[in-house]
Every structure is written in C-alpha cells, then in structure tokens.
Design an enzyme around this catalytic site. Structure first.
Site, PDB file in Angstrom:
ATOM      1  N   PRO A 390       0.774  -1.362   0.051  1.00 56.89           N
ATOM      2  CA  PRO A 390       0.079   0.051   0.164  1.00 56.89           C
ATOM      3  C   PRO A 390       0.947   1.336  -0.077  1.00 56.89           C
ATOM      4  O   PRO A 390       1.836   1.109   0.231  1.00 56.89           O
ATOM      5  CB  PRO A 390      -0.739  -0.125   1.214  1.00 56.89           C
ATOM      6  N   PRO A 391       0.260   2.472  -0.151  1.00 57.28           N
ATOM      7  CA  PRO A 391       1.006   3.683  -0.302  1.00 57.28           C
ATOM      8  C   PRO A 391       1.662   4.144   1.174  1.00 57.28           C
ATOM      9  O   PRO A 391       1.024   3.789   2.085  1.00 57.28           O
ATOM     10  CB  PRO A 391      -0.029   4.663  -0.817  1.00 57.28           C
ATOM     11  N   GLY A 392       2.509   4.669   1.238  1.00 57.17           N
ATOM     12  CA  GLY A 392       3.264   4.943   2.258  1.00 57.17           C
ATOM     13  C   GLY A 392       3.949   3.959   3.227  1.00 57.17           C
ATOM     14  O   GLY A 392       4.219   4.405   4.443  1.00 57.17           O
ATOM     15  N   VAL A 393       4.243   3.069   2.903  1.00 57.44           N
ATOM     16  CA  VAL A 393       5.109   1.902   3.502  1.00 57.44           C
ATOM     17  C   VAL A 393       6.657   1.949   3.149  1.00 57.44           C
ATOM     18  O   VAL A 393       7.314   0.981   4.063  1.00 57.44           O
ATOM     19  CB  VAL A 393       4.433   0.503   3.191  1.00 57.44           C
ATOM     20  N   LYS A 395       8.152   2.015  -0.059  1.00 63.21           N
ATOM     21  CA  LYS A 395       8.684   1.133  -1.155  1.00 63.21           C
ATOM     22  C   LYS A 395       9.937   2.055  -1.824  1.00 63.21           C
ATOM     23  O   LYS A 395      11.080   1.396  -1.998  1.00 63.21           O
ATOM     24  CB  LYS A 395       7.636   0.787  -2.008  1.00 63.21           C
ATOM     25  N   SER A 712     -13.993 -12.821  -1.291  1.00 64.51           N
ATOM     26  CA  SER A 712     -13.804 -13.102   0.221  1.00 64.51           C
ATOM     27  C   SER A 712     -15.017 -12.645   1.378  1.00 64.51           C
ATOM     28  O   SER A 712     -14.850 -12.873   2.489  1.00 64.51           O
ATOM     29  CB  SER A 712     -12.509 -12.501   0.423  1.00 64.51           C
ATOM     30  N   LYS A 755      -5.569  -8.047   5.976  1.00 70.50           N
ATOM     31  CA  LYS A 755      -6.872  -7.760   6.579  1.00 70.50           C
ATOM     32  C   LYS A 755      -6.983  -7.879   8.172  1.00 70.50           C
ATOM     33  O   LYS A 755      -7.664  -7.175   8.842  1.00 70.50           O
ATOM     34  CB  LYS A 755      -7.717  -8.794   6.239  1.00 70.50           C
TER      35      LYS A 755
END
Length: 825
Positions: A390-393, A395, A712, A755
C-alpha cells in the site's frame, strides 16, 4: 450536398451548353408530378444559400442539396417562374426559416435545370433585379414570400462618371495582382458603361466575403454602392500587395539560401586548398577525439564515425547538421564504460536498512540475501525485485537505501500514466525533436552504467494507440535480453545488464503477467500501531521539525498524542497521512512560537481536537452489529486492509434478492451463493422454508459510492443472512473473511496479513479465517497476533457457532466452554 452553392465561375451570359459530365433537362423535363404553382401576385419561391450572393445581370450555376430547395426549384422550372435567391444569416443552419434569412435578395431567371449522373441537382440562373421581402407565406412545401421588386435607376452625372473611372482603375490593379485571372474579365470591365451593372459585376468577381457582398446587394443607391465598393477594393488591393510582397521575399530567401550554400561549398574547397578553415576542422577533430575516449562498443563507435563523416561534409546552415550533432552528443555522453565502484558490505547494508526503516524484518532479510548473491557473483544475472504494498509503507525509500548500501547512483523513473511505447524506447531520428527513451535518459543522468534504477508505479502503466509501454519494458527487465537493449533513437545496442532494476507497485494484479514473471515480488505489509508510533518518533517528527524550521527543544509530540492521531485521525496501512497530520500540528506550534506566544510547546492528546478538529474515525462495530442481520467482514484494498459491513433485511415480497452498495459481479455471485446455502440449510437452522417465497431479501454493503468486488465476503454475507433469518445477532467483536461453496465449505482467500492489520486498527478482538489459511499465520506481525484471537473455520457450521450469539433460551441450555467446532490460536 446540403446547400445551394456556386459550383463554377460566374459569367454575365447564359452558357450555351451544359457540362458534358451532367445529364441535362429542359424545364419541361422536370418531374411532371410536381403540382402547378398557385402563388398570389407578387410572391416568389425562395432558394436560401449558405454563402452564395447573386447579383443582377450575373449568370451562375447553383447546386441544390436541401429537399425543400429541390422541390421549390422544380416547381418554378416547371411553371417557368423566377425564383428568389436569398443569403442565410448563419451558414450552419440546416433548415433555415424566415428568421434565418436576410431581407434583401435577387430575383433569378432559371435558364436550365441540370441533373448530374450522381443524382445531384443544379440550376443555371441569371439574376434580374433586387427584391425586398415583405412577408413569408405559410402552407407551401418550400419557402414562399411576397416581395417588392426594386428596379435599377440609371443615374449619370460627373460624380458617377468619376467614381466609375476610379472603380475601373482599382479593378485593373486588383486583377493584375490576382493569379490566373482570365483576360476576358478585364475586357468586360472596360466595356461596361452602366454604373449599376459595373458595380454589380465587380462585386461579383471580387474576393469579398458573403456579408460584404450582401451589404452591397442591400445598397440601392448607385453612388453609395460605388463608394462602398471602392473602399472594399482598396482593402483587397492592400492585402494582395502585402501577400505578393511576402511571397517575393520568401522566394528571395530561398534563393539566397541556395546561393549561400553554393558559396559556402566553394569557400570550403578554397579553404581546404589553402589549409585554412581551422574552426570547423577543430570541432570535427575534437569530436573525433571524444569518440575515441568514450569507450563505445564496436558497433556504436562505427555508427558514430559514420555520422561524423556526414557532419563533416554538411554545411552548418543545414537543418540536418544540428540533428546529427545532437545525436553525436548523446552517443558521446552516454556512460558506455563508466561503472560505479560497487562495495557490498552485508553488515553495513544491514545497518543502513535498520537506520532508514523500522520493522519490515522479512523484507530486509530478502534484500540482504539479494545483496549477498551480488557480492559473491558480481557477473551473475540477479533477479529483478518488485516491492508491492500500500502507499506510504516505504517502497521508494527502500530503493534509495539499497543504492546507499551498495555505493551506486540512484535514479527514479516514474511509470504512472505512461501510455506511449516511445517513452520507454525513444523516437526514431526521422521525427522532429526526437529523443531517446526515459531509460537511456536516466542512464545519462546517472553518468554510470550500473545505477540503481527504480521503476515506480508499475501498476499505473497505461496503454494507448502509440503502443504498449509494458511490452517495451519486457526487454528492459529481462536479464537474458537487456544486455543488447536497442533504443529507437540510438539505433545501436546498449548494455543494461549491470543496472539494478527495482520496481514498485500498489496492486500486483494490475501489472501484466509477462512483466510480472520477470520480477521477484516482495510484499510490504501495512504497519501495526506500535510500529507507526516508533516510525513517527524516529523519523517523521524529526523530518517535519526540519521542514518547519523548529528544533526538538522548541516542540515535542507526546506518545499518547501520536497514538491518538494513528487511532482517531489516520486509519491507513502506511504512514503518509500520519506524517501529514504531524506536519499540521507542528505548523500550529511554529505559528505560536513565531508570534512569541511560547518558547516551547508539548502537544498532548487533549490538544489534538483544537488543532486537527473532531476525530475522523470511531469504533462503530458495536453499533452496526446490535441488531440481527449485520456482519463485519474484512476486505483488501490497494491502500491496505479495511473492515466491511454487510447488512441484510427482509421485506414483504415474492422471493427476490436485492443487492445494493456498488457490488461487482463476483460479490453479487457470492451473495446469491450465500442465499442458496441458507435456503438449503433452512430446516437445520430453524427457518421456515415457506418464508422465502413471501418476502424479499435485501443485502446492502454501506459506503455505496465505493465499488466493491471479490469473493472473500461470502462468509460475511452468509452469516448476515443467517443472523437475519434466525434472529441471532453477530458478536460485535468478531470480523470474518472467506469464500464459501454451495457444499458449505469455507475456502481460502488472499491478503490475510493486511486484513488482520485492518481488524486490529478497527478494534476487532476476534478474527475468523478459513482453516486452509493457517499457512499465512506466520506472515502476520507479532503485535497483531497478540492483539486478536484467531478462529479457524472449515465449514459454515463452524462459522455459525463462532460468530452468532445464542438466543436467550439457548443460552441456558448451552454448555460452558468454547465450541468444539472452532479451533483457536
């Protein structure tokens, strides 16, 4: 054709014969079915035109396109009646009415009605006199108006004669400036003695606009008409003179360039014989020496020398001279043989990764393994890494840390929105302004052949009519092929095998599968609350203090305040919004210090409401699950995990299933499967099967503005329907995810890690997962494992026992202790 327009040059006499390519018919040959005209006295059939203005005494062919105009022309030709030619005010109107036409036109006598072989209709008409429209008459299949015909009073005076003389002089001057003008035109102008006829004829043959011609047509007094025409002709002559002057200057410029080229060639030969011309030769010698020092491969050097010979023979004024010089500059400035000294110290690399990033132990371990292989086998073909998360981790910053740990240059190539293959491979030199692709441009910017090149946002690649850029990346990212990468602009191979490529993406599924197969995917999960607190204390607060000009002695954010921001203001997988909120807080601190209100401020949890406003997120699980028919599911999004509420309601009806909430096809099928499974187990669950035929089931997933899809949510939909129909509420602290089958099995799903982190952020204490997903338990961070209780289910019966509260009567009969159907960890 959709209009009435002039199709051939006008004349003052009726043509003797029609064009050979057309089939002609005399007026008597017009469609005999056309009814006889019954027009009142003084009425005319009107033929509207878009751009054609007819003057009295002029013979012109007119093209008929509108059915209304064709019918009117046929009726007039059959009855040997004149027509009225009238100009439209707006040429774009397809079906003009009275309000769209000028009030003055020309009465025209039909000399011949012509039908061409292609079915088009034409009139050969001669203008006779002007008319003014008095009123339009309704009830006809074409435009009919009662008109007042205006005669031409011939007035001769010395003033009129002087104006005629001046008009003929200017007409001769304009004709001399116009190319390809028949000599008969000038002769006709000289022979005319009538001032009105002269004015109309010159107005007709002049290059005037339709509004200008209409203005002359509406000028009834001959003297005033001559004056207007003289003014129009004066303007036209000035334009023609200026146009002729520009054309002559252009021709002189072209001739001058050709002459200059010849003289330069002669001068070059003379200088060659005399041993002069050192400036140009010095440039060629300098280029030749630079090519020799560039360390190009044999093929590239051969191409460079070939282009240098062309440049030597080409004059500097040539447009191709600059193009060849630019191409040589690119070849010379590329780092064909320049390599950064690569130093790989695993201990130092571990220190740098730990210094730049908190957490991410598995990701760091994989990067260190990758670097270890590069150290032991520098010439080997290492896999290409792709960070997905996800954004902001972190990368992109991981790529920068890898470059720092290996001592390489770092270049970033953003692929978001790229939809042209040429942005990867470059344009061919035949195009004006051609350049190499972004890959070669980044190599030139790095000034080394072995940088760390980060291909950012690979899942955002577009595809347009210019080609598929993802297909162009296949050669770039294939270790077996990129040693001979050929850019369209360079047209020679360039070795990319020493470049360390690192890709990033938010969503793995949106990367084309051939491109995905060339990379080793490393998934970056979202951060837990404790990890975010540590990241904020170690990195974010320090970075925002520097950005705002504050020092740690002037501002401080307490741990409780950071936790409150994470919990109540920023529910996200990464820390991008957390940094933004910290920046907002420190901006407020900076304002107070700049105004002199304080010298040091410490932000506590109680201060957040005044700075950031009311809390943006609340725990609404208990409120949502306080009634039967509501279940809490877990979903995966490109920005991390999230909780998903499924609501079910029963209303009177005839057994329909109503689905709302922007559900995708897969989720709709999951809802249908869940309902079918509930119906199949109705007797076991204590549900009256007949009740399904007397009511409709409405399944709604709130936040309907956000599209949702995926399998799911099947178990959450089944539990919501079971809760609704049995009257048993779902436990407010439980969230679930899993796909179901019609046999009642709970099937495995993906994104378990994200999740579970979403459940922790939402305050969930029990997470229900498919039993076959126990292999993903190790991927869940330790802090998240301790925060929630895991319940592994294999069938929907296990899910019912674990998720639903018992009815009051069942509570008394139910034995104490956990259900034997649910396995916990």
């Amino acid at each position: 054709m959709n209009d009435i327009e002039q199709t051939t040059p006008q004349s003052t006499e009726a043509p003797q014969s029609p064009p050979r390519t057309e089939q002609t018919a005399a007026p008597a040959a017009v469609d005999e079915a056309t009814p006889r005209l019954d027009l009142p006295e003084g009425a005319l059939i009107l033929l509207p035109t878009r751009n054609a203005v007819l003057f009295p005494g002029i013979v012109v062919p007119l093209a008929l396109g509108r059915p209304q105009s064709i019918a009117g022309a046929q009726a007039a030709a059959q009855n040997d009646r004149p027509v009225g030619v009238l100009l439209q005010k707006d040429a774009s109107v397809e079906s003009p009415g009275p309000e769209h036409l000028h009030g003055v036109g020309t009465v025209a006598e039909i000399l011949r009605y012509v039908t061409a072989p292609d079915g088009n209709h034409h009139l050969i008409a001669r203008g006779t006199r002007r008319f003014r429209v008095l009123e339009f008459l309704p009830g006809y299949p074409y435009l009919v108006a009662r008109v007042d015909e205006i005669g031409e009073a011939e007035v001769f005076s010395t003033e009129i004669a002087a104006r005629m003389h001046q008009l003929k002089e200017r007409a001769r001057e304009a004709i001399s400036l116009l190319p390809n003008v028949p000599p008969e035109i000038a002769g006709a102008v000289e022979q005319m003695q009538s001032p009105a006829a002269l004015a109309d004829f010159i107005a007709n043959v002049s290059d005037l606009t339709p509004p200008e011609k209409q203005d002359l047509l509406e000028t009834f007094e001959v003297g005033e008409r001559l004056d207007k025409l003289l003014r129009y002709l004066a303007q036209q002559i000035e334009v023609l003179k200026l146009s002729k002057q520009i054309g002559e200057q252009t021709q002189e410029s072209l001739s001058g360039r050709q002459r200059e080229h010849i003289l330069r060639e002669q001068l070059r030969q003379i200088q060659k014989e005399l041993g002069e011309g050192e400036d140009g030769q010095a440039e060629i010698v300098e280029l030749r020496e630079t090519i020799e020092k560039a360390g190009m491969p044999e093929e590239a050097e051969k191409q460079a020398r070939k282009e240098l010979k062309r440049l030597e023979r080409m004059p500097e004024a040539s447009a191709e001279h600059g193009m060849i010089r630019t191409y040589l500059d690119w070849l010379i400035e590329l780092p064909w043989s320049k390599l950064s000294e690569e130093r790989i110290d695993i201990a130092e690399a571990r220190r740098i990764l730990d210094e730049d990033h908190y957490g991410l132990p598995k990701v760091k371990q994989r990067i260190l393994e990758y670097l270890a292989v590069r150290k032991l086998n520098p010439e080997g073909k290492s896999p290409i890494l792709c960070f997905v998360g996800p954004p902001g981790v972190g990368k992109t910053s991981l790529g920068q840390s890898i470059a720092r740990a290996t001592g390489r240059k770092f270049v970033r190539l953003s692929l978001g929105g790229v939809h042209d293959e040429a942005e990867i491979r470059g344009h061919r030199r035949t195009y004006i302004g051609a350049l190499p692709g972004n890959v070669i441009q980044s190599i030139r910017k790095a000034e080394t052949r072995n940088p760390v090149m980060m291909l950012d946002e690979m899942d955002k690649l577009g595809q347009g009519f210019h080609g598929d850029p993802s297909a162009a990346l296949l050669e770039v990212l294939d270790p077996e092929q990129n040693s001979t990468f050929r850019d369209n602009y360079l047209a020679v191979p360039f070795d990319l095998s020493r470049v360390m490529f690192i890709g990033t993406a938010n969503v793995l599924d949106q990367i084309p599968s051939p491109l995905r197969d060339r990379m080793e995917v490393i998934e970056l999960p979202g951060y837990t609350e404790e990890e975010k607190v540590e990241i904020a204390k170690r990195y974010l607060v320090k970075r925002r203090l520097e950005a705002t000009g504050l020092t740690p002695e002037q501002a401080e954010v307490s741990d409780d305040a950071i936790r409150a921001i994470i919990r109540d203001y920023t529910r996200e997988a990464g820390v991008r919004n957390l940094e933004r909120e910290l920046g907002a807080i420190l901006h407020r601190v900076a304002m107070n210090i700049a105004e002199g209100k304080a010298e040091r401020l410490t932000i506590e949890e109680k201060d957040l409401h005044a700075i950031l406003g009311a809390r943006r997120f609340e725990s609404e699980v208990a409120m949502r699950t306080s009634v039967p028919g509501v279940a809490t599911g877990l979903a995966w999004t490109p920005t991390g995990g999230d909780i998903l509420f499924v609501e079910a309601a029963r209303v009177p009806g005839n057994g329909k299933l109503i689905l709302t909430g922007q559900l995708g096809d897969v989720m709709k099928e999951s809802a249908q499967a869940a309902l079918s499974l509930v119906k199949a187990r109705a007797s076991t669950l204590g549900i009256d099967p007949a009740s399904f035929e007397k009511s409709d089931i409405h399944v709604h997933v709130p936040a309907g503005a956000i599209p949702k899809d995926g399998p799911s949510a099947g178990i959450a939909m089944f539990i919501a329907l079971t809760s609704l129909l049995t009257g048993r509420t779902v436990k407010s602290d439980t969230a679930m995810t899993g796909e179901i089958s019609l046999r009642g099995l709970v099937l495995p799903i993906g994104g378990v890690k994200n999740k579970v982190l979403a459940a922790v952020r939402a305050g969930i204490t029990t997470v229900m997962l498919p039993e076959r997903n126990q292999k993903d338990y190790e991927d869940v961070p330790e802090a998240a494992r301790e925060a929630v209780r895991f319940v592994w289910v294999s069938t929907v019966d296990d899910a019912i026992q674990a998720a639903l509260e018992p009815l009051p009567a069942e509570t008394q009969q139910r034995p104490s202790g956990p259900s034997p159907m649910a396995a916990s960890s």
